[in-house]
Scaffold this active site. Structure first.
Site, short mmCIF file in Angstrom:
data_model
loop_
_atom_site.label_atom_id
_atom_site.label_comp_id
_atom_site.label_asym_id
_atom_site.label_seq_id
_atom_site.Cartn_x
_atom_site.Cartn_y
_atom_site.Cartn_z
N GLU A 7 37.69 37.37 35.09
CA GLU A 7 38.92 36.78 34.33
C GLU A 7 39.29 35.46 34.80
O GLU A 7 39.88 34.59 34.15
CB GLU A 7 40.08 37.94 34.77
CG GLU A 7 41.41 37.55 34.29
CD GLU A 7 42.15 36.71 34.73
OE1 GLU A 7 43.28 36.29 34.23
OE2 GLU A 7 41.97 36.51 36.04
N ASP A 29 37.12 40.36 39.80
CA ASP A 29 36.53 39.22 40.27
C ASP A 29 37.68 38.13 41.02
O ASP A 29 39.01 38.55 40.60
CB ASP A 29 36.05 38.04 39.32
CG ASP A 29 36.81 37.78 37.99
OD1 ASP A 29 37.44 38.88 37.65
OD2 ASP A 29 37.06 36.94 37.60
#
Length: 382
Positions: free
Chosen positions: A135, A76
């Site tokens: 994250e 991400d």
């Protein structure tokens, strides 16, 4: 063995998949397509609902037995923002640098690691990749759920390397051996809305909130330790529900973050803020979200292997640091020793985020050295 993998090409393919937190789908397809020919068994799953989900995670494993070396990372990215010189998902190489959202944090590191293991024939020992799509967010359905999955399957790595961009001025100058904890808090002070010309008919929450802010600004948390810098408390926003100049607001809120070392626990810091808020602004409420506790990996073979590998490839003598932001190491430390090491981090989260092509390739060679040294260890490293 399959054809070798060019880490820059794989990084470009990953960057071309928009994957703003929480991420799932195409970017994981690209990674899986690279790993399966290398002999990895892939476990992918999507879980959670908005706003913290849906999030996709991946556990990829090759081999069996000890030692078990894990590589952790995230696919991400943060939103790109406006003003890029090239498209944030075009993955263009300009003047020797790969530009794109995630080029620095941390799709290039994942690509570098995959390219490294592609050059290593399967043999004794276990390699795993622990990859999350959350994250950069709150990790509600991210790495903690990967740990749940590992525990349910009875899998426990001996050591984990996280590919976060830790280097500062040049590749290999900094390795993170621990991270500070982080807690976000919101202090809500109630009031009674009214016209500014009739203050006796209202209760203004701003002055008591200001007293709370002033009191917390005077708090000295600590002087740091041999391994950690001092903890710091920073206010990040103060707000009321109205922007009108002639209205006393009905409530006021201050937002703050504390980055703390291992002299503190997140719950103790929340309690401290609650006590000061209650004293300075009776009736105030404190909301808190602890992102993670501080952690420190004790010296051991993992440090030695990474430092040796960096020195052999670059000639650099890395600093062992705990500075900067947090990482998913705050969760993974539950399993085994954890160290973060990756690219120079000057452009992470910025417009025109980038990584030097030669750094990506050198990082892949360092990762290859690390894996070979780990697998050559006769028994599980400490």
């Amino acid at each position: 063995m399959p054809d070798m993998i060019d880490p820059v090409s794989l990084a470009s393919q990953l960057i071309a998949c928009p994957s703003v937190t929480p991420a799932s789908g195409a970017v994981f397809d690209v990674l899986e397509a690279a790993l399966r020919p290398l002999g990895f068994d892939i476990d992918r799953w999507v879980m959670g609902e908005a706003p913290d989900g849906p999030t996709e995670n991946m556990i990829a494993i090759r081999g069996h037995g000890a030692p078990h070396f894990g590589f952790a990372g995230h696919l991400d990215v943060v939103p790109p923002g406006e003003g890029w010189s090239v498209g944030p998902y075009e993955a263009q190489v300009v003047d020797g640098r790969l530009i794109g959202r995630g080029a620095n944090d941390m799709k290039s590191a994942i690509a570098a690691y995959v390219a490294a293991v592609a050059r290593i024939a399967p043999g004794a020992g276990t390699l795993s990749l622990l990859i999350t799509g959350d994250e950069e967010g709150y990790a509600t359905y991210g790495t903690p759920r990967i740990i749940d999955r590992l525990n349910a399957r009875g899998i426990r790595p001996d050591m984990i390397l996280i590919g976060e961009p830790t280097s500062v001025d040049r590749l290999g100058d900094t390795v993170k051996i621990g991270r500070r904890g982080s807690v976000n808090m919101w202090i809500d002070v109630p009031g009674v809305q009214g016209h500014v010309a009739y203050p006796h008919r209202a209760t203004n929450p701003v002055p008591p909130l200001a007293r709370v802010v002033a009191a917390l600004s005077e708090v000295h948390l600590d002087d740091g330790t041999d391994a950690f810098p001092p903890s710091n408390l920073e206010f990040t926003a103060v707000s009321t529900p109205t922007d009108a100049s002639n209205v006393i607001p009905g409530e006021a809120t201050a937002q703050l973050n504390i980055r703390f070392n291992n002299l503190h626990k997140g719950s103790d810091l929340v309690r401290m803020v609650e006590e000061i808020a209650a004293r300075e602004a009776p009736g105030a409420k404190v909301r808190a979200r602890i992102s993670g506790e501080a952690f420190l990996t004790p010296p051991g073979r993992l440090f030695d292997i990474i430092v040796e590998s960096i020195r052999e490839e670059t000639g650099a003598e890395p600093e062992l640091s705990t500075s900067g932001g947090t990482s998913d190491g705050r969760f993974l430390i539950q399993l085994c020793p954890v160290v973060d090491f990756g690219l120079p981090n000057a452009t992470m989260h910025k417009l025109d985020e980038s990584a030097a092509v030669e750094d990506i390739r050198a990082l892949s060679r360092i990762y290859e050295r690390v894996v070979r040294k780990v697998l050559a260890t006769e028994k599980s490293p400490d």
